[in-house]
Design a protein around this motif. Structure first.
Motif, PDB file in Angstrom:
ATOM      1  N   ALA A  23       1.018  -1.199  -0.283  1.00 53.17           N
ATOM      2  CA  ALA A  23       0.143   0.081  -0.342  1.00 53.17           C
ATOM      3  C   ALA A  23       0.988   1.441  -0.199  1.00 53.17           C
ATOM      4  O   ALA A  23       0.698   2.142  -0.750  1.00 53.17           O
ATOM      5  CB  ALA A  23      -0.815   0.359   0.924  1.00 53.17           C
ATOM      6  N   VAL A  24       1.942   1.466   1.274  1.00 55.20           N
ATOM      7  CA  VAL A  24       2.712   2.739   0.976  1.00 55.20           C
ATOM      8  C   VAL A  24       3.757   2.515  -0.790  1.00 55.20           C
ATOM      9  O   VAL A  24       3.338   3.269  -0.871  1.00 55.20           O
ATOM     10  CB  VAL A  24       2.936   2.268   1.943  1.00 55.20           C
ATOM     11  N   THR A  25       4.198   1.557  -1.175  1.00 56.26           N
ATOM     12  CA  THR A  25       4.463   1.692  -2.678  1.00 56.26           C
ATOM     13  C   THR A  25       3.666   2.444  -3.399  1.00 56.26           C
ATOM     14  O   THR A  25       4.174   2.434  -4.007  1.00 56.26           O
ATOM     15  CB  THR A  25       5.513   0.262  -3.273  1.00 56.26           C
ATOM     16  N   TYR A  26       2.318   1.331  -2.958  1.00 56.90           N
ATOM     17  CA  TYR A  26       1.787   2.278  -4.022  1.00 56.90           C
ATOM     18  C   TYR A  26       1.191   3.754  -3.955  1.00 56.90           C
ATOM     19  O   TYR A  26       1.372   4.361  -5.062  1.00 56.90           O
ATOM     20  CB  TYR A  26       0.109   1.489  -4.217  1.00 56.90           C
ATOM     21  N   TRP A  27       1.162   3.890  -3.033  1.00 58.86           N
ATOM     22  CA  TRP A  27       0.713   5.692  -2.340  1.00 58.86           C
ATOM     23  C   TRP A  27       2.133   5.964  -3.291  1.00 58.86           C
ATOM     24  O   TRP A  27       1.750   7.536  -3.834  1.00 58.86           O
ATOM     25  CB  TRP A  27       0.853   5.648  -0.913  1.00 58.86           C
TER      26      TRP A  27
END
Length: 148
Positions: free
Chosen positions: A138-142
């Motif tokens: 999720a953080v990498t996507y963000w």
């Protein structure tokens, strides 16, 4: 090509791998047996974050896809670390002349992998890998959407 998503994935999955290896080392009967387990795991986590998770973020359309790729990256880290340490153990035994044929040595890698993987099935370690993969995805996507 370096991107912010690859850098963030490398940092996050390096930390996830280090934390999982630390929990594994604490579960060993003698914690001094761990040797370079944490460091090798962190390096494998950084490499998997950069080469497995990082490129996937640019192709994913939803955060759920990236979270699934994060779990896949955690599984890749787990398999990679287990195979590295099983191969090192096999090479150590091979240098002492414990195998009759090369096939015996290759089979010993998988036998030792099973012995190493059994203690990993603890809820704390699996939880760190699963939740770290979900959060890391999720953080990498963000980060990939924020800083393309």
């Amino acid at each position: 090509m370096p991107t912010a998503a690859k850098l963030v994935a490398a940092i996050i999955f390096g930390f996830v791998a280090f934390l999982a290896a630390h929990l594994y080392a604490l579960s060993l009967p003698d914690p001094r047996q761990s040797g370079v387990l944490r460091e090798v795991s962190a390096v494998v986590g950084v490499l998997c974050g950069w080469f497995v998770m990082g490129p996937f973020v640019m192709r994913s359309r939803r955060p759920v896809d990236a979270m699934g790729a994060g779990v896949r990256t955690s599984l890749t880290i787990l398999i990679g670390v287990v195979l590295i340490f099983a191969t090192v153990e096999m090479l150590d035994r091979a240098m002492k002349g414990r195998f009759k044929t090369p096939l015996d040595a290759i089979l010993a890698i998988f036998e030792h992998s099973l012995r190493l993987a059994t203690p990993i099935a603890q809820p704390e370690i699996l939880g760190v890998l699963l939740l770290g993969g979900l959060a890391g995805g999720a953080v990498t996507y963000w980060a990939g959407r924020r800083w393309p």
